[in-house]
Design a protein around this motif. Structure first.
Motif, PDB file in Angstrom:
ATOM      1  N   VAL A  26       0.781  -1.185  -0.139  1.00 25.67           N
ATOM      2  CA  VAL A  26       0.224  -0.037  -0.026  1.00 25.67           C
ATOM      3  C   VAL A  26       0.798   1.218   0.002  1.00 25.67           C
ATOM      4  CG1 VAL A  26      -1.822   1.200   1.338  1.00 25.67           C
ATOM      5  CG2 VAL A  26      -1.909  -1.307   1.339  1.00 25.67           C
ATOM      6  N   ALA A  27       0.627   2.122  -0.883  1.00 22.67           N
ATOM      7  CA  ALA A  27       1.583   3.349  -0.946  1.00 22.67           C
ATOM      8  C   ALA A  27       1.575   3.982   0.080  1.00 22.67           C
ATOM      9  CB  ALA A  27       1.171   4.194  -2.273  1.00 22.67           C
ATOM     10  N   GLY A  28       2.663   4.365   0.663  1.00 27.58           N
ATOM     11  CA  GLY A  28       2.730   5.220   1.803  1.00 27.58           C
ATOM     12  C   GLY A  28       2.658   4.528   3.164  1.00 27.58           C
ATOM     13  N   TRP A  29       2.748   3.261   3.271  1.00 30.59           N
ATOM     14  CA  TRP A  29       2.479   2.394   4.391  1.00 30.59           C
ATOM     15  C   TRP A  29       3.523   1.333   4.440  1.00 30.59           C
ATOM     16  CZ3 TRP A  29      -1.871   2.057   7.848  1.00 30.59           C
ATOM     17  CH2 TRP A  29      -2.829   2.868   7.577  1.00 30.59           C
ATOM     18  N   SER A  30       4.208   1.166   5.553  1.00 29.04           N
ATOM     19  CA  SER A  30       5.111   0.353   5.688  1.00 29.04           C
ATOM     20  C   SER A  30       4.403  -1.225   5.658  1.00 29.04           C
ATOM     21  CB  SER A  30       6.018   0.268   7.069  1.00 29.04           C
ATOM     22  OG  SER A  30       5.119  -0.180   8.209  1.00 29.04           O
ATOM     23  N   PRO A  31       5.189  -2.317   5.120  1.00 27.92           N
ATOM     24  CA  PRO A  31       4.427  -3.579   5.218  1.00 27.92           C
ATOM     25  C   PRO A  31       3.936  -4.163   6.507  1.00 27.92           C
ATOM     26  CG  PRO A  31       6.642  -3.467   4.062  1.00 27.92           C
ATOM     27  CD  PRO A  31       6.420  -2.223   4.829  1.00 27.92           C
ATOM     28  N   ALA A  32       4.698  -3.649   7.605  1.00 27.02           N
ATOM     29  CA  ALA A  32       4.335  -4.117   9.228  1.00 27.02           C
ATOM     30  C   ALA A  32       2.977  -3.366   9.457  1.00 27.02           C
ATOM     31  CB  ALA A  32       5.265  -3.614   9.961  1.00 27.02           C
ATOM     32  N   ALA A  33       2.800  -1.941   9.242  1.00 22.58           N
ATOM     33  CA  ALA A  33       1.703  -1.373   9.243  1.00 22.58           C
ATOM     34  C   ALA A  33       0.397  -1.913   8.582  1.00 22.58           C
ATOM     35  CB  ALA A  33       1.683   0.192   8.942  1.00 22.58           C
ATOM     36  N   VAL A  34       0.653  -2.377   7.159  1.00 19.87           N
ATOM     37  CA  VAL A  34      -0.361  -3.015   6.581  1.00 19.87           C
ATOM     38  C   VAL A  34      -0.689  -4.123   7.084  1.00 19.87           C
ATOM     39  CG1 VAL A  34      -0.885  -3.834   4.153  1.00 19.87           C
ATOM     40  CG2 VAL A  34       0.277  -1.769   4.456  1.00 19.87           C
ATOM     41  N   ALA A  35       0.135  -4.896   7.519  1.00 22.83           N
ATOM     42  CA  ALA A  35      -0.149  -6.307   7.963  1.00 22.83           C
ATOM     43  C   ALA A  35      -1.070  -6.216   9.497  1.00 22.83           C
ATOM     44  CB  ALA A  35       1.360  -6.981   8.487  1.00 22.83           C
ATOM     45  N   ALA A  36      -0.591  -5.209  10.253  1.00 23.76           N
ATOM     46  CA  ALA A  36      -1.312  -4.856  11.394  1.00 23.76           C
ATOM     47  C   ALA A  36      -2.727  -4.471  11.204  1.00 23.76           C
ATOM     48  CB  ALA A  36      -0.546  -3.860  12.166  1.00 23.76           C
ATOM     49  N   MET A  37      -3.168  -3.583   9.996  1.00 21.75           N
ATOM     50  CA  MET A  37      -4.508  -3.156   9.880  1.00 21.75           C
ATOM     51  C   MET A  37      -5.086  -4.478   9.297  1.00 21.75           C
ATOM     52  SD  MET A  37      -4.717   0.032  10.681  1.00 21.75           S
ATOM     53  CE  MET A  37      -5.923   0.520   9.799  1.00 21.75           C
TER      54      MET A  37
END
Length: 158
Positions: free
Chosen positions: A84-95
């Protein structure tokens, strides 16, 4: 959750970060969700965590700006999350993990509108032992595993 995401986005922009990461999400959760603040043992724990997060915005996080958070994350196999543009992979995984937690308990908003609660996101954040949010919690003397029990879900820590 829209408030949390908007707050995290503003923090990332203000801090000069290329991506929203899990520490941005944690900071925004603490500022906007009373239920998340109530998950802490005391107000002094919240104050210590917020202190570390503020330090990050004035230089503590500079070492983080040079690398992408979550490229090797363990939450739901973040290596394979949809970018997701503008998001770290860890933040995407957490969401994604927060949405899955909400859907598992039958939250009617989780499926159609994509909403989860703050404690769902908190549990997802602390489930990734390698994320920046967990690093901040530990530096503030807070045990991340305590929040997995509070949020009613198993820890995904390896």
């Amino acid at each position: 959750m829209a408030t949390v995401v908007a707050g995290a986005r503003r923090r990332a922009q203000r801090d000069g970060d290329r991506q929203i990461d899990t520490a941005h999400l944690l900071h925004s959760l603490l500022e906007s969700d009373p239920e998340v603040r109530a998950a802490f043992e005391s107000g002094s724990q919240v104050a210590r965590v917020l202190g570390y997060l503020v330090q990050r915005s004035i230089g503590y996080g500079l070492r983080w700006q040079s690398r992408v958070e979550g490229a090797q994350s363990r939450v739901d196999g973040a290596v394979g999350v949809t970018p997701v543009a503008g998001w770290s992979p860890a933040a995407v995984a957490a969401m994604e993990a927060a949405l899955a937690r909400a859907a598992e308990r039958g939250d009617p908003q989780a499926g159609g509108t994509g909403l989860a609660g703050g404690t769902d996101l908190l549990a997802a954040l602390v489930g990734d032992v390698d994320c920046r949010a967990v690093e901040v919690l530990r530096r503030a003397g807070v045990e991340p595993a305590d929040f997995c029990r509070y949020a009613g879900g198993p820890s995904r820590q390896a």
